[in-house]
Write a protein that holds these residues in place. Structure first.
Motif, PDB file in Angstrom:
ATOM      1  N   LYS B  65       1.062  -4.193   7.052  1.00  0.00           N
ATOM      2  CA  LYS B  65       1.242  -2.915   6.366  1.00  0.00           C
ATOM      3  C   LYS B  65      -0.120  -2.328   6.021  1.00  0.00           C
ATOM      4  CE  LYS B  65       2.037  -5.416   2.031  1.00  0.00           C
ATOM      5  NZ  LYS B  65       2.977  -5.809   0.989  1.00  0.00           N
ATOM      6  N   VAL B  66      -0.245  -1.023   6.256  1.00  0.00           N
ATOM      7  CA  VAL B  66      -1.464  -0.287   5.913  1.00  0.00           C
ATOM      8  C   VAL B  66      -1.170   0.487   4.650  1.00  0.00           C
ATOM      9  CG1 VAL B  66      -3.101   1.454   6.671  1.00  0.00           C
ATOM     10  CG2 VAL B  66      -1.955   0.014   8.356  1.00  0.00           C
ATOM     11  N   TYR B  67      -1.936   0.262   3.602  1.00  0.00           N
ATOM     12  CA  TYR B  67      -1.655   1.006   2.380  1.00  0.00           C
ATOM     13  C   TYR B  67      -2.908   1.456   1.671  1.00  0.00           C
ATOM     14  CZ  TYR B  67      -2.186  -3.655   0.210  1.00  0.00           C
ATOM     15  OH  TYR B  67      -2.639  -4.894  -0.175  1.00  0.00           O
ATOM     16  N   ILE B  68      -2.761   2.553   0.960  1.00  0.00           N
ATOM     17  CA  ILE B  68      -3.836   3.064   0.131  1.00  0.00           C
ATOM     18  C   ILE B  68      -3.605   2.553  -1.278  1.00  0.00           C
ATOM     19  CG2 ILE B  68      -5.043   5.128  -0.631  1.00  0.00           C
ATOM     20  CD1 ILE B  68      -3.680   6.648   1.568  1.00  0.00           C
ATOM     21  N   GLU B  69      -4.657   2.040  -1.877  1.00  0.00           N
ATOM     22  CA  GLU B  69      -4.529   1.551  -3.246  1.00  0.00           C
ATOM     23  C   GLU B  69      -4.795   2.697  -4.212  1.00  0.00           C
ATOM     24  OE1 GLU B  69      -6.382  -2.199  -4.042  1.00  0.00           O
ATOM     25  OE2 GLU B  69      -6.381  -2.770  -1.933  1.00  0.00           O
ATOM     26  N   GLY B  70      -3.744   3.179  -4.800  1.00  0.00           N
ATOM     27  CA  GLY B  70      -3.868   4.262  -5.774  1.00  0.00           C
ATOM     28  C   GLY B  70      -4.161   3.692  -7.146  1.00  0.00           C
ATOM     29  N   PRO B  71      -4.355   4.568  -8.128  1.00  0.00           N
ATOM     30  CA  PRO B  71      -4.700   4.109  -9.471  1.00  0.00           C
ATOM     31  C   PRO B  71      -3.611   3.241 -10.107  1.00  0.00           C
ATOM     32  CG  PRO B  71      -4.288   6.485  -9.434  1.00  0.00           C
ATOM     33  CD  PRO B  71      -4.313   6.028  -8.020  1.00  0.00           C
ATOM     34  N   TYR B  72      -2.341   3.563  -9.840  1.00  0.00           N
ATOM     35  CA  TYR B  72      -1.282   2.803 -10.480  1.00  0.00           C
ATOM     36  C   TYR B  72      -0.426   2.023  -9.500  1.00  0.00           C
ATOM     37  CZ  TYR B  72      -2.691   5.364 -14.549  1.00  0.00           C
ATOM     38  OH  TYR B  72      -3.440   5.877 -15.579  1.00  0.00           O
TER      39      TYR B  72
END
Lengths: 230, 230
Positions: B65-72
């Motif tokens: 899985k490719v994911y962006i780590e957001g603030p929350y």
DNA sequence: CGCGAGCTTGACGTTGTTCAACTAGAGTGG
DNA sequence: CCACTCTAGTTGAACAACGTCAAGCTCGCG
């Protein structure tokens, strides 16, 4: 509609996009021979989602909005200013436009035949890598937009939009807002009414000031804090 | 952690991504000499957002899985299966990874030195245009995801995710769901609880069936209708 | 057999959209 | 020059959608 003219030639053009500086003099001449220049008045469609992409367009002057036409409303991906390119996602793969672009102010664009553009990529590796750099930069900006739109609430999203306009488009704390409330709604993925309410809040909090079309960012730090806390 | 091995060489590899078919025999040998092969167990981080991008990775086998780590919370951009590339957005411009990739099942990847990759783009125009095609296809998919996430409500988004898994990943109406409820939440931009509730609704409507990890799409037409009506 | 992580359920509160009414300003024709 | 219209902007009230919280459940594993 739009009027056609042709002023300075590509080799002499001082507005040209950074990637064109990678082209040789001969290549620039080839580009010039296969080029048209068109000026669009405010709120005219420059390229239409779903139509065949026969040319790559280059914004010489003005502001334009790039948006995806969704089933019920539009989503503005990006505001284009001079030096930016239109149509790259259609360069290879399906040769139809994947978004609609329309002018926000009077806008002058250059049209370059897509096959000429492709031939530059084939023969000029520096140009090709510059195009890849440009595409990647857009991708990274889109990732950020993903987070903004899906993980922040209204105040944060409006703050983001204002910071975007201040930093990337107008490059000034005071600017004339060319976007309508509906445009702002399409840019932030919210309803027109909510945009208005949030702007009012920000104005009341003395973070921004709005007088007619004139917008002033009065407290950028606070605006960035608003962006961060969602 | 991950174990390293090196099986078949690049020229002989039958799993290789389409763009590698554009490379010459010599270039494939060069790739092979500058390559490592690593197998990750389930739920290991393959590349980390913010870290330096020294290699382009190629998924030889498995799901990631490719994911962006957001603030929350995180946003899953895409599920990768064999043949797909990791790290292209870092090819030019900033050389840090713009997303995190982690394995969903046991996953084998090949690492290719990013400079070797760049040199192929410089010397092989067909390879370069194939990379651009790949980037553009991702961009178009992202545009669609934008609309899904910002303009549809929960039922539509879950339907989209299921159709995505059925059509692009598992290519079968019946499949074993390797993603957790949290993964599905991160993929659709909603809360875990909402994912569960919507899945329950779809099951009650006889559109899908779920037994443990086994998912069956029982009425794809209806699911697509759900996706369309938001 | 007991523990813990992931999953499930219901109750509740918040956020943001929708609807409807109203206002301001710009352009048009008499 | 003034009424007329049309569009963009604004406001408030009602409602729906969704997330959060808290509690309970299930299943695999030591």
């Amino acid at each position: 509609m739009a009027k056609t003219q042709k002023t300075s030639s590509c080799p002499d053009c001082i507005n040209k996009s950074y990637c064109f500086s990678k082209l040789t003099h001969d290549e620039l001449h080839t580009a010039d021979k296969n080029r048209a220049e068109v000026t669009f008045k405010k709120n005219e469609i420059i390229c239409k989602q779903g139509a065949f992409a026969t040319h790559i367009l280059y914004i010489k002057d003005g502001l334009a909005k790039v948006y995806i036409e969704g089933p019920y409303k539009n989503l503005i991906i990006k505001i284009l200013k001079n030096g930016e390119l239109i149509g790259l996602p259609s360069l290879y793969g399906s040769n139809i436009h994947h978004y609609t672009v329309s002018s926000v102010t009077e806008t002058t664009v250059c049209l370059i035949d897509i096959n000429v553009f492709r031939s530059f990529i084939k023969t000029n590796a520096n140009f090709a890598s510059e195009i890849i750099r440009y595409l990647n930069q857009n991708t990274v900006e889109e990732y950020e937009k993903f987070i903004n739109l899906t993980q922040k609430q209204l105040h944060g999203r409006v703050a983001d939009a204002l910071i975007y306009l201040q930093k990337d488009i107008y490059k000034n704390d005071v600017f004339e807002m060319h976007l309508s409330r509906k445009d702002l709604a399409d840019l932030t993925g919210m309803s027109i009414e909510s945009v208005i309410r949030i702007l009012k809040d920000l104005k009341k909090g003395n973070i921004i000031d709005i007088q007619g079309k004139k917008v002033e960012i009065k407290n950028l730090d606070q605006l960035m804090k608003t962006s961060a806390t969602g």
